[in-house]
Design a protein around this motif. Sequence first.
Motif, PDB file in Angstrom:
ATOM      1  N   VAL A 255       0.851  -1.273   0.026  1.00  0.00           N
ATOM      2  CA  VAL A 255       0.007  -0.064  -0.089  1.00  0.00           C
ATOM      3  C   VAL A 255       0.955   1.321  -0.055  1.00  0.00           C
ATOM      4  O   VAL A 255       0.702   2.059  -0.881  1.00  0.00           O
ATOM      5  CB  VAL A 255      -0.838   0.109   1.472  1.00  0.00           C
ATOM      6  N   LEU A 256       1.975   1.458   0.789  1.00  0.00           N
ATOM      7  CA  LEU A 256       2.785   2.442   1.048  1.00  0.00           C
ATOM      8  C   LEU A 256       3.667   2.618  -0.506  1.00  0.00           C
ATOM      9  O   LEU A 256       3.844   3.581  -0.651  1.00  0.00           O
ATOM     10  CB  LEU A 256       3.725   2.277   2.259  1.00  0.00           C
ATOM     11  N   ARG A 257       4.004   1.682  -0.964  1.00  0.00           N
ATOM     12  CA  ARG A 257       4.724   1.550  -2.169  1.00  0.00           C
ATOM     13  C   ARG A 257       3.624   2.260  -3.330  1.00  0.00           C
ATOM     14  O   ARG A 257       4.243   3.050  -4.012  1.00  0.00           O
ATOM     15  CB  ARG A 257       5.137   0.402  -2.806  1.00  0.00           C
ATOM     16  N   GLU A 258       2.423   2.008  -3.409  1.00  0.00           N
ATOM     17  CA  GLU A 258       1.358   2.561  -4.330  1.00  0.00           C
ATOM     18  C   GLU A 258       1.243   3.879  -3.945  1.00  0.00           C
ATOM     19  O   GLU A 258       1.255   4.692  -5.127  1.00  0.00           O
ATOM     20  CB  GLU A 258       0.177   1.747  -4.228  1.00  0.00           C
ATOM     21  N   ALA A 259       1.299   4.205  -2.700  1.00  0.00           N
ATOM     22  CA  ALA A 259       0.849   5.715  -2.305  1.00  0.00           C
ATOM     23  C   ALA A 259       2.149   6.767  -2.761  1.00  0.00           C
ATOM     24  O   ALA A 259       2.003   7.640  -3.219  1.00  0.00           O
ATOM     25  CB  ALA A 259       0.866   5.732  -0.713  1.00  0.00           C
ATOM     26  N   GLU A 260       3.363   6.127  -2.345  1.00  0.00           N
ATOM     27  CA  GLU A 260       4.570   6.749  -3.013  1.00  0.00           C
ATOM     28  C   GLU A 260       4.700   7.034  -4.475  1.00  0.00           C
ATOM     29  O   GLU A 260       5.255   8.014  -4.967  1.00  0.00           O
ATOM     30  CB  GLU A 260       5.670   5.987  -2.508  1.00  0.00           C
ATOM     31  N   LYS A 261       4.283   5.900  -5.206  1.00  0.00           N
ATOM     32  CA  LYS A 261       4.386   6.167  -6.515  1.00  0.00           C
ATOM     33  C   LYS A 261       3.177   6.902  -6.941  1.00  0.00           C
ATOM     34  O   LYS A 261       3.479   7.840  -7.985  1.00  0.00           O
ATOM     35  CB  LYS A 261       3.900   4.796  -7.217  1.00  0.00           C
ATOM     36  N   LEU A 262       2.023   7.142  -6.436  1.00  0.00           N
ATOM     37  CA  LEU A 262       1.064   8.118  -7.003  1.00  0.00           C
ATOM     38  C   LEU A 262       1.488   9.359  -6.612  1.00  0.00           C
ATOM     39  O   LEU A 262       1.359  10.307  -7.452  1.00  0.00           O
ATOM     40  CB  LEU A 262      -0.108   7.692  -6.175  1.00  0.00           C
ATOM     41  N   VAL A 263       2.074   9.695  -5.201  1.00  0.00           N
ATOM     42  CA  VAL A 263       2.575  11.007  -5.050  1.00  0.00           C
ATOM     43  C   VAL A 263       3.508  11.455  -6.014  1.00  0.00           C
ATOM     44  O   VAL A 263       3.454  12.552  -6.466  1.00  0.00           O
ATOM     45  CB  VAL A 263       2.919  10.817  -3.697  1.00  0.00           C
ATOM     46  N   ALA A 264       4.393  10.455  -6.393  1.00  0.00           N
ATOM     47  CA  ALA A 264       5.597  10.780  -7.334  1.00  0.00           C
ATOM     48  C   ALA A 264       5.217  11.150  -8.728  1.00  0.00           C
ATOM     49  O   ALA A 264       5.624  12.036  -9.593  1.00  0.00           O
ATOM     50  CB  ALA A 264       6.412   9.668  -7.475  1.00  0.00           C
ATOM     51  N   ALA A 265       3.742  10.883  -9.227  1.00  0.00           N
ATOM     52  CA  ALA A 265       3.194  10.939 -10.366  1.00  0.00           C
ATOM     53  C   ALA A 265       2.265  11.949 -10.344  1.00  0.00           C
ATOM     54  O   ALA A 265       1.776  12.307 -11.401  1.00  0.00           O
ATOM     55  CB  ALA A 265       2.484   9.687 -10.984  1.00  0.00           C
ATOM     56  N   GLY A 266       2.224  12.812  -9.303  1.00  0.00           N
ATOM     57  CA  GLY A 266       1.600  13.940  -9.161  1.00  0.00           C
ATOM     58  C   GLY A 266       0.147  14.118  -8.244  1.00  0.00           C
ATOM     59  O   GLY A 266      -0.590  15.101  -8.154  1.00  0.00           O
ATOM     60  N   THR A 267       0.176  13.077  -7.450  1.00  0.00           N
ATOM     61  CA  THR A 267      -1.030  12.831  -6.541  1.00  0.00           C
ATOM     62  C   THR A 267      -0.986  13.683  -5.479  1.00  0.00           C
ATOM     63  O   THR A 267       0.170  13.621  -4.694  1.00  0.00           O
ATOM     64  CB  THR A 267      -1.330  11.464  -6.310  1.00  0.00           C
ATOM     65  N   LYS A 268      -1.870  14.627  -5.200  1.00  0.00           N
ATOM     66  CA  LYS A 268      -1.642  15.632  -3.912  1.00  0.00           C
ATOM     67  C   LYS A 268      -2.742  15.084  -2.938  1.00  0.00           C
ATOM     68  O   LYS A 268      -2.621  15.873  -1.814  1.00  0.00           O
ATOM     69  CB  LYS A 268      -1.889  16.997  -4.271  1.00  0.00           C
ATOM     70  N   GLU A 269      -3.662  14.298  -3.294  1.00  0.00           N
ATOM     71  CA  GLU A 269      -4.936  13.825  -2.188  1.00  0.00           C
ATOM     72  C   GLU A 269      -4.930  12.436  -2.387  1.00  0.00           C
ATOM     73  O   GLU A 269      -5.199  11.871  -3.664  1.00  0.00           O
ATOM     74  CB  GLU A 269      -5.994  14.703  -2.632  1.00  0.00           C
ATOM     75  N   LEU A 270      -4.604  11.762  -1.328  1.00  0.00           N
ATOM     76  CA  LEU A 270      -5.029  10.332  -1.287  1.00  0.00           C
ATOM     77  C   LEU A 270      -6.376  10.035  -0.566  1.00  0.00           C
ATOM     78  O   LEU A 270      -6.519  10.160   0.373  1.00  0.00           O
ATOM     79  CB  LEU A 270      -3.945   9.649  -0.849  1.00  0.00           C
ATOM     80  N   LEU A 271      -6.965   9.128  -1.411  1.00  0.00           N
ATOM     81  CA  LEU A 271      -8.297   8.883  -0.594  1.00  0.00           C
ATOM     82  C   LEU A 271      -8.432   7.446  -0.281  1.00  0.00           C
ATOM     83  O   LEU A 271      -8.490   6.605  -1.133  1.00  0.00           O
ATOM     84  CB  LEU A 271      -9.735   9.143  -1.688  1.00  0.00           C
ATOM     85  N   VAL A 272      -8.326   7.029   0.860  1.00  0.00           N
ATOM     86  CA  VAL A 272      -8.123   5.721   1.344  1.00  0.00           C
ATOM     87  C   VAL A 272      -9.580   5.211   1.487  1.00  0.00           C
ATOM     88  O   VAL A 272     -10.199   5.487   2.123  1.00  0.00           O
ATOM     89  CB  VAL A 272      -7.569   5.622   2.776  1.00  0.00           C
ATOM     90  N   ILE A 273      -9.742   4.013   0.771  1.00  0.00           N
ATOM     91  CA  ILE A 273     -11.025   3.194   0.778  1.00  0.00           C
ATOM     92  C   ILE A 273     -10.815   1.930   0.924  1.00  0.00           C
ATOM     93  O   ILE A 273      -9.826   1.068   0.441  1.00  0.00           O
ATOM     94  CB  ILE A 273     -11.652   3.653  -0.780  1.00  0.00           C
ATOM     95  N   SER A 274     -12.086   1.118   1.172  1.00  0.00           N
ATOM     96  CA  SER A 274     -12.179  -0.129   1.431  1.00  0.00           C
ATOM     97  C   SER A 274     -13.609  -0.297   1.892  1.00  0.00           C
ATOM     98  O   SER A 274     -14.526   0.494   1.939  1.00  0.00           O
ATOM     99  CB  SER A 274     -11.368  -0.732   2.720  1.00  0.00           C
ATOM    100  N   GLN A 275     -13.986  -1.640   2.541  1.00  0.00           N
ATOM    101  CA  GLN A 275     -15.346  -1.770   2.821  1.00  0.00           C
ATOM    102  C   GLN A 275     -15.368  -1.380   4.305  1.00  0.00           C
ATOM    103  O   GLN A 275     -16.357  -1.066   4.819  1.00  0.00           O
ATOM    104  CB  GLN A 275     -15.726  -3.335   2.568  1.00  0.00           C
ATOM    105  N   ASP A 276     -14.405  -1.602   5.015  1.00  0.00           N
ATOM    106  CA  ASP A 276     -14.217  -1.478   6.301  1.00  0.00           C
ATOM    107  C   ASP A 276     -12.763  -0.781   6.581  1.00  0.00           C
ATOM    108  O   ASP A 276     -11.711  -1.809   7.090  1.00  0.00           O
ATOM    109  CB  ASP A 276     -14.662  -2.359   7.225  1.00  0.00           C
ATOM    110  N   THR A 277     -12.428   0.310   6.584  1.00  0.00           N
ATOM    111  CA  THR A 277     -11.022   0.672   6.683  1.00  0.00           C
ATOM    112  C   THR A 277     -10.803   0.676   8.210  1.00  0.00           C
ATOM    113  O   THR A 277      -9.456   0.329   8.327  1.00  0.00           O
ATOM    114  CB  THR A 277     -10.962   2.185   6.129  1.00  0.00           C
ATOM    115  N   SER A 278     -11.441   0.760   9.231  1.00  0.00           N
ATOM    116  CA  SER A 278     -11.140   0.573  10.555  1.00  0.00           C
ATOM    117  C   SER A 278     -10.572  -1.117  10.831  1.00  0.00           C
ATOM    118  O   SER A 278      -9.522  -1.073  11.633  1.00  0.00           O
ATOM    119  CB  SER A 278     -12.078   0.715  11.282  1.00  0.00           C
ATOM    120  N   ALA A 279     -10.858  -1.879   9.888  1.00  0.00           N
ATOM    121  CA  ALA A 279     -10.537  -3.228  10.172  1.00  0.00           C
ATOM    122  C   ALA A 279      -9.434  -3.774   9.695  1.00  0.00           C
ATOM    123  O   ALA A 279      -9.093  -4.789   9.636  1.00  0.00           O
ATOM    124  CB  ALA A 279     -11.779  -4.244   9.896  1.00  0.00           C
ATOM    125  N   TYR A 280      -8.622  -2.786   8.690  1.00  0.00           N
ATOM    126  CA  TYR A 280      -7.607  -2.872   7.672  1.00  0.00           C
ATOM    127  C   TYR A 280      -6.658  -3.626   8.876  1.00  0.00           C
ATOM    128  O   TYR A 280      -6.369  -3.408   9.933  1.00  0.00           O
ATOM    129  CB  TYR A 280      -6.921  -1.793   7.329  1.00  0.00           C
TER     130      TYR A 280
END
Length: 457
Positions: free
Chosen positions: A177-202
């Motif tokens: 997950v962190l690698r994906e986030a790092e890659k997205l930020v490097a490509a210009g993402t400034k806002e990461l929206l963390v999603i799942s069916q139940d994020t608290s249970a991750y």
Amino acid sequence: MNTATTSIPDQKKVGMVSLGCPKALVDSERILTRLRADGYAMSPDYAGADVVLVNTCGFLDSAKEESLQAIGEAIAENGRVIVTGCMGEEADVIRAAHPSVLAITGAHQYEQVVEAVHEHAPPSQGPFVDLIPQPDVKLTPRHYSYMKISEGCNHSCAFCIIPDLRGKLASRRVDAVLREAEKLVAAGTKELLVISQDTSAYGVDIRHEERDWKGHPVRAHMTDLARELGQLDIGGGTPPWVRLHYVYPYPHVDAVIPLMAEGLLTPYLDIPFQHASPSVLRAMKRPANEAKVLERLKSWRTICPDIAIRSSFVVGFPGETEEDFQYLLNWLEEAQLDRVGAFRFEPVEGAQANALPNPVPEEVKEERYARVMDLTARISAEKLAAKVGRTLSVIIDEVGEPDEDGDIGATGRSQADAPEIDGAVYLRNVRSDLSQGDIVQVYVEDSDEHDLFGVIA
């Protein structure tokens, strides 16, 4: 001397219609990324596509109807259609309505979708024709990205069939997950929206296993993940906006509020409360204690006064009495949530709630829906009016063309606003070099029930 030249055949093209929630949108992005790696091009319209994928939603009967209509439109416009997504679990229903579909696969079955495309529109070029690595396909603007951290859900809420469609909780490795986030930020993402069916249970399903990240251990746990995401840098030592969606209010959610106060996490929580009446929550089989939630909301606002809480509620659930509904209204008045969506209860084939006694008549559902929307619109208007005169950070989603006087307007969002579902900040007289994705300081001049109006400070 005879010379023969061999031309590279044109790429086969795939069209995509993506319905439903952001989780389905991420599935669509993954499917298209895989197909592009296999030599396919993307078609922006039906006419230019060799095959059309329809990623369906199957959560509510109305969503299923919309999915069937989308499949029908794709068949009428193109004729060669592959169906995937949540409604793919009901292949017999789809084939009964549209017998000519080429193939049907279920939710997040990426391999089967790709195999179906290969079968019905074999790639004309190998994946190695283009030696320049292609970026992942994104279906959102460059400056924000949805990031799915898990699949499925361990709850068995009476109105929901998501566990039947997407299975039990299956968390991704935290380092992935962190690698994906790092890659997205490097490509210009400034806002990461963390999603799942139940994020608290991750991470519950993998016992919050630790992985090494940048030389230190990180657990597969919502708090650890949020803290690490806050260490990413979009430039100048500034962390990206990190927005948590689908957060059940378990006790450990309290631990992310200080991260918001420190500026590592966007002060925003999307919590699907669904109702407040204890009897309705019991009937829904929801994990909740509404009294403690009100105490915790006060505590969260003490720690982080700017926190914005978004939620959704179901009105007209079987057995909901006028007393239950009034309890919900009183609870909302006290909770003072920033953003609220409401839904009229809809039976879903396969859901336990269909067998419950005392269904609420449609006209009562409509009346209750109108009342809850009136109340939450008033609360929203009051909360937004309190922001007039303040200066807020705003991310720019769209910059307009100059009007007859040469003035340029723009549309953005504050940290209290997620894309698509919340309000907007409308700016006047912006500078000509303002771009989509810029984060600017905005002086708020006015407000209405849902939106803010202002000028760059």
